[in-house]
Design an enzyme around this catalytic site. Structure first.
Site, PDB file in Angstrom:
ATOM      1  N   LYS A  97       0.799  -1.282  -0.079  1.00 48.37           N
ATOM      2  CA  LYS A  97       0.054  -0.031   0.207  1.00 48.37           C
ATOM      3  C   LYS A  97       1.007   1.231   0.174  1.00 48.37           C
ATOM      4  O   LYS A  97       1.709   1.355   0.918  1.00 48.37           O
ATOM      5  CB  LYS A  97      -0.797  -0.075   1.317  1.00 48.37           C
ATOM      6  N   GLY A 158      -7.216   9.166  10.974  1.00 48.58           N
ATOM      7  CA  GLY A 158      -7.344   8.968  12.348  1.00 48.58           C
ATOM      8  C   GLY A 158      -8.366  10.233  12.649  1.00 48.58           C
ATOM      9  O   GLY A 158      -8.827  10.137  13.923  1.00 48.58           O
ATOM     10  N   ALA A 184      -9.123   5.427   5.158  1.00 47.67           N
ATOM     11  CA  ALA A 184      -9.015   6.684   6.025  1.00 47.67           C
ATOM     12  C   ALA A 184     -10.117   7.592   6.372  1.00 47.67           C
ATOM     13  O   ALA A 184     -10.939   7.795   5.447  1.00 47.67           O
ATOM     14  CB  ALA A 184      -7.586   7.637   5.754  1.00 47.67           C
ATOM     15  N   GLY A 185     -10.257   7.848   7.583  1.00 43.12           N
ATOM     16  CA  GLY A 185     -11.369   8.808   7.937  1.00 43.12           C
ATOM     17  C   GLY A 185     -12.915   8.232   8.355  1.00 43.12           C
ATOM     18  O   GLY A 185     -13.740   8.857   8.966  1.00 43.12           O
ATOM     19  N   ASN A 206      -9.194   1.722  10.825  1.00 44.13           N
ATOM     20  CA  ASN A 206      -8.028   1.448  11.876  1.00 44.13           C
ATOM     21  C   ASN A 206      -8.609   2.308  12.934  1.00 44.13           C
ATOM     22  O   ASN A 206      -9.048   1.603  14.063  1.00 44.13           O
ATOM     23  CB  ASN A 206      -6.501   1.934  11.474  1.00 44.13           C
ATOM     24  N   THR A 207      -8.567   3.578  13.217  1.00 44.73           N
ATOM     25  CA  THR A 207      -8.597   4.442  14.257  1.00 44.73           C
ATOM     26  C   THR A 207     -10.270   4.004  14.794  1.00 44.73           C
ATOM     27  O   THR A 207     -10.357   4.127  16.024  1.00 44.73           O
ATOM     28  CB  THR A 207      -8.660   5.892  14.073  1.00 44.73           C
TER      29      THR A 207
END
Lengths: 258, 376
Positions: A97, A158, A184-185, A206-207
């Protein structure tokens, strides 16, 4: 559905459309989250993996899971290429990635450098999955450069801010033939579901899981939301009335051929 | 006055920091201002002023919760580990508060390259991957070339190498960057020029401006990250904390790819200490307020918590605002493998080993990170 509707990336088949980011977890929780989420692909920051201690992430990820090393820490295409090559040398496989980030504040990707890195690595036989700011022209360039997927961001890494770029992601989904993986996000399962039902091929989270009160429960919630979104997309969404139809106020009475 | 050998770069950053600091009156802020700041998503310099004000003290618990949220968002549960290695304690400066003061009659020492390697091996065996190489500030005793050799050697054992040495010119930072150093830590000690002059009586360190521009020269040289620090207790901590954050903010604006870190220890007892030299005592609550303000103002930055603080404090700030913690620390010259070759710079309050710190991190549900950098 899992048996007939696979996520296919450069010829590799996956039953799960949930990609787990591992950068913010305790390692034992990564393992638990992989199991709860049924994730078959887990990202791996190479800068974290290159360690001599017992806390090596590679020991905590089940062997059946495909590792997706990322190039986090790279500020240029050249640095991303070096990290990718190192990753291959370390036995992390051909998937990579691409993350090229020159901005330490918002961690927004540098699309120009990302295209350059994609072109070089694709030629070297890597399965390149570039993380990018959603721009159709860039997505086309990435596809032409040999990318295996396109990974547009929904919001800054994040941030858990959700689908801030939804319309631009939708444009890419509609125009680009490659799997579009939203990265992301994404802050909640409902957002994952929403973009899956628009045709995203997979979601990377993830976050939102790492910061949840109960990591395992949240991982499972994402799994279910992604499945629901995918089913809705395949089923075809019903019509949405965007305006109030006023049948009592005729607009066609003037037509001759009634 | 700059020494002849000291490089002067074109920058107005010092003027900007000075002007903003001079204009900062922390007594004008109200509880209402604090509440407004706490409701904002992205903070600006005005918010930083508010967070460091006495008015914010009453909201410290709320501020800490918001700081913890930001820390989790940007770093997850990760806490990075590192250890310092002092390779020399010779110093040419006369800083009134420091144990290494060249006028102090302490045991001076410098490790040979063979001794450095022994220390590296011993540290590496604890699992650590992140090393901070330190020297006293003497170009004569610890030349750039000597430090460069230590850095080259460190590459064999560590994935991340930081240096905390005397400030250098850009070409010297470039050299150490080529040797394998990626991060530079410089303590301005205090941003109050007048106070700085009183504290730094002689030696190259007495040149405030050259020190101030060290991080900028390091960034120009291609270092990947810089850390800024002050020593709380030398002057008005609110002003100093503000100046440090503004300095960091301006550096990040000028060099968007530069990793920014904060390290703000409090003055600790040192050899030959004179108690009357510490009139600006900073208590734990005030230190915590500053750390949380940094987290909220620059949520992506690393914040290191020093061994100058007691274990109970360190254990509770990691994960809330701090993201980096030292372990197995010695502030003497060497001492990880063989007996120390020179006296300590200051007393530490948390002598725990790497294993003990790792256990604590895990007990708190956090994740000890040994490697977080790839040398490219």
């Amino acid at each position: 559905m899992e048996n007939n509707d696979k996520l296919i990336i450069a010829g590799h088949e996956f039953n799960s459309r949930f990609i787990l980011g591992s950068g913010k977890f305790s390692l034992d929780l990564v393992k638990a989250a992989v199991e709860s989420a049924g994730a078959e692909i887990v990202t791996l920051a190479l800068r974290r993996a290159n360690t001599k201690t017992e806390y090596n992430i590679l020991d905590f990820i089940p062997k059946t899971v495909t590792l997706l090393p990322n190039t986090s820490g790279a500020r240029t295409a050249e640095e991303a290429v070096r990290i990718a090559r190192l990753s291959r040398e370390l036995g992390c496989g051909d998937f990579v990635k691409i993350e090229v980030i020159k901005d330490t504040k918002f961690l927004l990707p540098d699309n120009y450098e990302t295209i350059k890195a994609t072109e070089i690595l694709a030629k070297e036989g890597f399965i390149v999955m570039p993380y990018m700011y959603p721009d159709l022209n860039v997505a086309r360039d990435l596809a032409n450069a040999g990318a295996a997927t396109i990974m547009p961001l929904a919001a800054p890494i994040g941030s858990n801010l959700g689908l801030l770029t939804k319309h631009f992601i939708k444009i890419i989904i509609d125009e680009i033939k490659l799997p579009v993986i939203v990265d992301a996000g994404i802050g909640s399962p409902s957002q994952a579901c929403e973009i899956m039902q628009e045709g995203a091929a997979a979601i990377m989270v993830n976050t939102a899981i790492a910061t949840a009160k109960n990591i395992n429960e949240m991982a499972e919630a994402f799994k279910l939301a992604i499945i629901a979104g995918r089913k809705a997309y395949l089923a075809g969404l019903g019509r949405v009335l965007n305006f109030k139809a006023e049948a009592s106020s005729p607009l066609i009475d003037f037509l001759e051929d009634k | 006055m700059f020494y002849k050998s000291m490089e002067q770069i074109k920058s107005d950053m010092l003027e900007q920091v000075s002007n903003l600091t001079n204009d900062y009156d922390y007594n004008i802020y109200t509880e209402n201002d604090v509440q407004k700041t706490l409701n904002k998503e992205l903070l600006d310099i005005e918010d930083l002023k508010v967070l460091l004000s006495p008015a914010a003290t009453k909201f410290l618990n709320l501020i800490a919760h918001k700081a913890q949220y930001e820390t989790r968002k940007h770093f997850g549960s990760s806490i990075s580990l590192f250890t310092p290695l002092y390779i020399s304690n010779y110093c040419e400066n006369q800083c009134t508060y420091c144990g290494y003061n060249c006028k102090n009659n302490i045991h001076r020492g410098k490790l040979t390259i063979e001794e450095i390697e022994k220390e590296f091996k011993a540290i590496s065996q604890t699992g650590l991957e992140d090393i901070l190489i330190l020297t006293g500030e003497s170009r004569t005793a610890s030349s750039v070339e000597y430090i460069g050799e230590a850095v080259k050697l460190a590459k064999k054992y560590f994935s991340s190498i930081s240096i905390e040495i005397y400030p250098l010119n850009t070409d010297e930072y470039k050299y150490l960057c080529r040797c394998g150093a990626d991060f530079v830590c410089v303590y301005q000690e205090t941003y109050n020029k007048k106070r700085y002059k009183q504290l730094h009586l002689a030696g190259p360190k007495s040149v405030f401006e050259y020190r101030f521009y060290a991080q900028e020269r390091a960034a120009l040289a291609g270092m990947r990250g810089v850390s800024l620090g002050i020593l709380f207790g030398l002057d008005d901590f609110r002003k100093d904390a503000f100046s440090t954050a503004v300095h960091a903010y301006l550096l990040q604006q000028k060099f968007p790819d530069l990793k920014i870190g904060f390290s703000v220890p409090r003055l600790r007892p040192y050899i030959h200490e004179h108690k009357e030299q510490n009139p600006h005592y900073v208590n734990e609550k005030q230190l915590f307020q500053a750390l949380c303000a940094y987290r909220l103002f620059m949520p992506f930055s690393d914040i290191t918590i020093s061994t100058r603080e007691r274990a109970g404090f360190r254990d509770n700030v990691i994960g809330v605002c701090a993201t980096k913690i030292s372990a197995g620390v010695k502030t003497s010259v060497g001492g990880h493998k063989d007996d120390a070759k020179g006296d300590e710079q200051f007393e530490i309050s948390d002598p725990r080993s790497v294993d003990e710190i790792v256990d604590t991190i895990k007990q708190k549900g956090l994740y000890p990170v040994f490697s977080n950098h790839i040398r490219l």
